[in-house]
Design an enzyme around this catalytic site. Structure first.
Site, PDB file in Angstrom:
ATOM      1  N   ARG A 181      68.300 -57.891  29.472  1.00  0.00           N
ATOM      2  CA  ARG A 181      67.246 -58.516  28.918  1.00  0.00           C
ATOM      3  C   ARG A 181      66.971 -57.962  27.240  1.00  0.00           C
ATOM      4  O   ARG A 181      66.556 -58.884  26.659  1.00  0.00           O
ATOM      5  CB  ARG A 181      66.407 -58.582  30.213  1.00  0.00           C
ATOM      6  N   CYS A 239      57.215 -57.218  29.876  1.00  0.00           N
ATOM      7  CA  CYS A 239      57.801 -57.270  30.587  1.00  0.00           C
ATOM      8  C   CYS A 239      58.154 -58.689  30.654  1.00  0.00           C
ATOM      9  O   CYS A 239      57.510 -59.072  29.128  1.00  0.00           O
ATOM     10  CB  CYS A 239      57.729 -57.029  32.394  1.00  0.00           C
TER      11      CYS A 239
END
Length: 284
Positions: A181, A239
């Site tokens: 990611r 995050c």
């Protein structure tokens, strides 16, 4: 260094030590069950099926976060809502508090971070979560005496989007998501793939052993030193939505390093098409 964490109290408690506290005739800690999984079923049914005796269920989505929107998928909760939930769970300003989840540690770390940020001084996470617990479980739902805890923000450092962008240039901004990611190879949830320019990939999954417990402090310190934390004037973490990043802040705290949390994280950052996006394996 300025970003060293206080060593007054360790942010973790082992299952054995917690069992001893619970079994002691002296008043034990307030126990909060924060079972939650990203995209998974609600944690309340699992709590009702069995929890550490005396634990009160806390819902991450409604009590530890605000409604999804411009601030991201898990923005900080309204302080009145959060404070009311903590008081209903029996949390007072002088309480010892222990939080746990199903074992991943992310949700428990979110509760730990919020309480510490909101001014509570004595909060610990059960290392390894419920999976590490060897005592009996209860299906009884307790009705604790209401506590008196009133949130006063500022106990831990917090970043907004501009602050995260600046810290990526002047300090060390860690991206706690999975490496693919960060690199922009996949993005299963948020609108845009990639990372904040200048951030360094540091998946939170690499902070734990196979049994779900955090690595020893010296191993964590070595990992973060390799990432540049020992020399950085400031450290920050983000995050996807500010949950797993709280777990990385917890790991840094266990290693003796204080870090700021960008609570909006990538889910907030990526909503604004004017914010820059970087891809690939390199910092920058």
């Amino acid at each position: 260094m300025e970003h060293n964490a206080s060593t007054d109290s360790h942010p973790l408690v082992s299952a054995a030590d917690l069992a001893a506290e619970v079994a002691s005739p002296a008043p034990g800690p307030v126990l909060l069950d924060v079972r939650w999984e990203l995209g998974g079923p609600p944690g309340r049914p699992a709590y009702e099926a069995g929890h550490i005796p005396g634990a009160v269920y806390v819902d991450l989505d409604t009590e530890l976060a605000g409604a999804p929107g411009e601030g991201g998928r898990h923005p900080l909760p309204d302080l009145d809502v959060f404070g009311a939930a903590m008081r209903a769970a029996g949390v007072s300003s002088g309480s010892r508090v222990v939080v746990y989840d199903g074992g991943q540690g992310w949700a428990a770390a979110r509760a730990w971070w919020l309480l510490r940020w909101a001014g509570h001084a004595d909060v610990r996470v059960l290392d390894g979560g419920l999976a590490a617990w060897r005592g009996g479980l209860s299906t009884a739902v307790p009705e604790p005496e209401p506590g008196d805890f009133v949130p006063v923000p500022g106990g831990l450092p917090l970043l907004d989007a501009d602050g995260a962008a600046a810290l990526a240039r002047t300090g060390l901004l860690l991206d706690a998501r999975a490496g693919e990611r960060y690199r922009g190879e996949v993005e299963p949830i948020d609108p845009v793939a990639g990372h904040i320019p200048g951030a360094v990939s540091a998946p939170t999954t690499e902070n734990v052993a196979e049994d779900g417990r955090l690595l020893p402090p010296e191993a964590l310190a070595a990992r973060f030193a390799e990432l540049g934390a020992a020399d950085a004037p400031e450290v920050g973490v983000y995050c996807g939505s500010g949950v797993s990043a709280a777990h990385e802040v917890l790991a840094l705290e266990a290693a003796g390093l204080r870090a700021a949390l960008y609570a909006g994280s990538w889910s907030e950052w990526s909503r604004d098409p004017d914010r820059p996006v970087a891809t690939g394996p390199d910092r920058g």
